[in-house]
Design an enzyme around this catalytic site. Structure first.
Site, PDB file in Angstrom:
ATOM      1  N   ARG A  95       0.814  -1.203   0.000  1.00  0.00           N
ATOM      2  CA  ARG A  95       0.000   0.000   0.000  1.00  0.00           C
ATOM      3  C   ARG A  95       0.856   1.266   0.000  1.00  0.00           C
ATOM      4  O   ARG A  95       0.456   2.299  -0.534  1.00  0.00           O
ATOM      5  CB  ARG A  95      -0.952  -0.004   1.212  1.00  0.00           C
ATOM      6  CG  ARG A  95      -1.763   1.274   1.366  1.00  0.00           C
ATOM      7  CD  ARG A  95      -2.901   1.093   2.359  1.00  0.00           C
ATOM      8  NE  ARG A  95      -2.446   0.723   3.678  1.00  0.00           N
ATOM      9  CZ  ARG A  95      -2.052   1.589   4.618  1.00  0.00           C
ATOM     10  NH1 ARG A  95      -2.032   2.884   4.363  1.00  0.00           N
ATOM     11  NH2 ARG A  95      -1.677   1.163   5.806  1.00  0.00           N
ATOM     12  N   TYR A 121     -15.766  16.169 -17.171  1.00  0.00           N
ATOM     13  CA  TYR A 121     -16.378  14.850 -17.027  1.00  0.00           C
ATOM     14  C   TYR A 121     -17.477  14.890 -15.965  1.00  0.00           C
ATOM     15  O   TYR A 121     -17.271  15.390 -14.863  1.00  0.00           O
ATOM     16  CB  TYR A 121     -15.296  13.841 -16.671  1.00  0.00           C
ATOM     17  CG  TYR A 121     -15.760  12.432 -16.454  1.00  0.00           C
ATOM     18  CD1 TYR A 121     -16.590  11.788 -17.381  1.00  0.00           C
ATOM     19  CD2 TYR A 121     -15.373  11.722 -15.331  1.00  0.00           C
ATOM     20  CE1 TYR A 121     -17.018  10.494 -17.182  1.00  0.00           C
ATOM     21  CE2 TYR A 121     -15.787  10.420 -15.122  1.00  0.00           C
ATOM     22  CZ  TYR A 121     -16.610   9.812 -16.044  1.00  0.00           C
ATOM     23  OH  TYR A 121     -17.033   8.523 -15.833  1.00  0.00           O
ATOM     24  N   ASP A 127      -7.010  17.787 -17.243  1.00  0.00           N
ATOM     25  CA  ASP A 127      -7.411  16.403 -17.504  1.00  0.00           C
ATOM     26  C   ASP A 127      -7.092  16.129 -18.971  1.00  0.00           C
ATOM     27  O   ASP A 127      -7.759  16.631 -19.875  1.00  0.00           O
ATOM     28  CB  ASP A 127      -8.901  16.221 -17.212  1.00  0.00           C
ATOM     29  CG  ASP A 127      -9.369  14.774 -17.369  1.00  0.00           C
ATOM     30  OD1 ASP A 127      -8.707  14.003 -18.083  1.00  0.00           O
ATOM     31  OD2 ASP A 127     -10.418  14.431 -16.792  1.00  0.00           O
ATOM     32  N   LYS A 146      -8.000   4.379 -20.056  1.00  0.00           N
ATOM     33  CA  LYS A 146      -8.290   4.690 -21.445  1.00  0.00           C
ATOM     34  C   LYS A 146      -7.066   4.439 -22.325  1.00  0.00           C
ATOM     35  O   LYS A 146      -6.640   3.293 -22.454  1.00  0.00           O
ATOM     36  CB  LYS A 146      -8.800   6.127 -21.556  1.00  0.00           C
ATOM     37  CG  LYS A 146      -9.868   6.527 -20.526  1.00  0.00           C
ATOM     38  CD  LYS A 146     -11.035   5.572 -20.407  1.00  0.00           C
ATOM     39  CE  LYS A 146     -12.223   6.128 -19.646  1.00  0.00           C
ATOM     40  NZ  LYS A 146     -12.091   6.201 -18.190  1.00  0.00           N
TER      41      LYS A 146
END
Length: 374
Positions: free
Chosen positions: A48, A100, A172, A197
């Site tokens: 982590r 978005y 972005d 993506k």
């Protein structure tokens, strides 16, 4: 400095010192040996916190964006939420009006809990952004090209607006990965990517990236928040994203070439009311896109004459395009964004968004033609 194609193929790559393997090994361990007094002889403590596979991927991602530091997250939303949560309480954020929809929903639902405020502005107009500033504004949130209207904003001009106000500019760049656009070189402070993506590129891995121009206080706060909240990408996801990056330049060249052909054909079709694609000369921000992008991307949207009913009928007749969400994979996808975004959507009801894949362009053109002409 190597060119972007060389960086994509080689950044973070070195023969494994144990085996000599040229592909970065996938290290799945959750915990690593340390000394009795907590020293880390190999540099790792717990997955982590950090892990070797994630570290190699972050080095490659930072190189692609020309960043001082990159942080990998399990999703693009986790990356974006971390950038926002790490802001000081009382901060004001200006979001672009076509950002978005999930980030706009996040602002509406969660900012009050986090002590943040927000407003929307048309980021294609720097004066409109300047007018939206407040004394407490700490972040401008740009998205270029935007989702789903493919609006383009002038990154350098917005960086000037942000910095004059004592704020940071986040871009972005999901629709325009680093081989197409370099926001940090244009003055942006942070680049956000949904690695699900184009960076992953094959529709089989999720991830998000924050790339920072400076490894400063905000980057450190984002890293600390990721560690404490557990928003760490799995080693397997990191390994898959790095694999995708290796072919990013070649894939993007084909995505862009296909999208341009489709945009031109749709622009000339009598049943199409409007095409949103920055590569078209009549796009409102075509000149800005041409100046700051190497190519215009694999995403486009178009509005069908007849509104929602006609658009849904066209989407239902497509055979090669799959009705599915997401983007940037090898297969071509179509989506009626207003239906997916729900009742609060501001997307035109007749709009279909296309993620143009790696099929032969003529096959895609034929599919669109039969769906529109039926």
């Amino acid at each position: 400095m190597p060119r972007i194609e060389t960086l994509a193929a080689r950044a973070g790559s070195r023969p494994d010192p144990t085996s000599g393997a040229l592909s970065v090994p996938l290290q799945l361990a959750t915990t690593f040996e340390h000394t009795p007094d907590g020293q880390l002889p190999q540099g790792w403590l717990y997955q982590r916190y950090d892990n070797p596979t994630q570290h190699e991927t972050e080095q490659a991602l930072a190189a692609l964006d020309g960043a001082a530091r990159a942080l990998l997250f399990p999703t693009g939303m986790a990356a974006g939420a971390t950038a926002l949560q790490a802001l000081p309480a009382g901060s004001h954020v200006v979001l672009c009006d076509d950002s978005y929809f999930s980030f706009r929903a996040l602002a509406a639902q969660q900012f009050p809990r986090w002590g943040l405020t927000w407003s929307l502005a048309d980021f294609s107009d720097p004066d409109a952004v300047r007018a939206a500033l407040r004394p407490e504004t700490r972040l401008l949130w740009a998205e270029t090209p935007s989702n789903p209207l493919l609006k383009v904003c002038d990154i350098a001009a917005l960086a000037d607006v942000a910095h004059a106000a004592g704020a940071q500019l986040l871009v972005d760049g999901t629709f325009a990965p680093p081989v197409l656009q370099q926001p940090l070189a244009l003055g942006a402070d942070i680049v956000l990517h949904s690695a699900t993506k184009y960076l992953g590129g094959h529709g089989d891995v999720m991830g998000g990236v924050l790339a920072f121009r400076e490894d400063g206080a905000h980057a450190a706060d984002c890293h600390g928040l990721r560690l404490l909240a557990g928003a760490t990408a799995s080693p397997f996801a990191a390994w898959m994203i790095l694999r995708g990056v290796r072919t990013l330049p070649a894939r993007m060249a084909w995505h862009c070439a296909n999208a341009k052909q489709l945009a031109l054909a749709l622009h000339a079709h009598p049943r199409v009311a409007r095409v949103h694609y920055p590569g078209l000369p009549d796009h409102p921000q075509h000149a800005v896109a041409a100046a700051q992008m190497r190519d215009f991307g694999g995403m486009l949207s178009f509005e069908v004459d007849g509104g929602e009913t006609a658009a849904l009928a066209v989407a239902g007749r497509l055979r090669l395009f799959t009705n599915a969400t997401s983007l940037g994979s090898t297969e071509s996808l179509v989506e009626h964004r207003a239906s997916i975004e729900g009742p609060a959507s501001t997307t035109p009801r007749g709009l279909l968004r296309l993620s143009v894949g790696l099929e032969h362009a003529q096959d895609l053109l034929d599919d669109l033609a039969q769906a529109l002409d039926a």
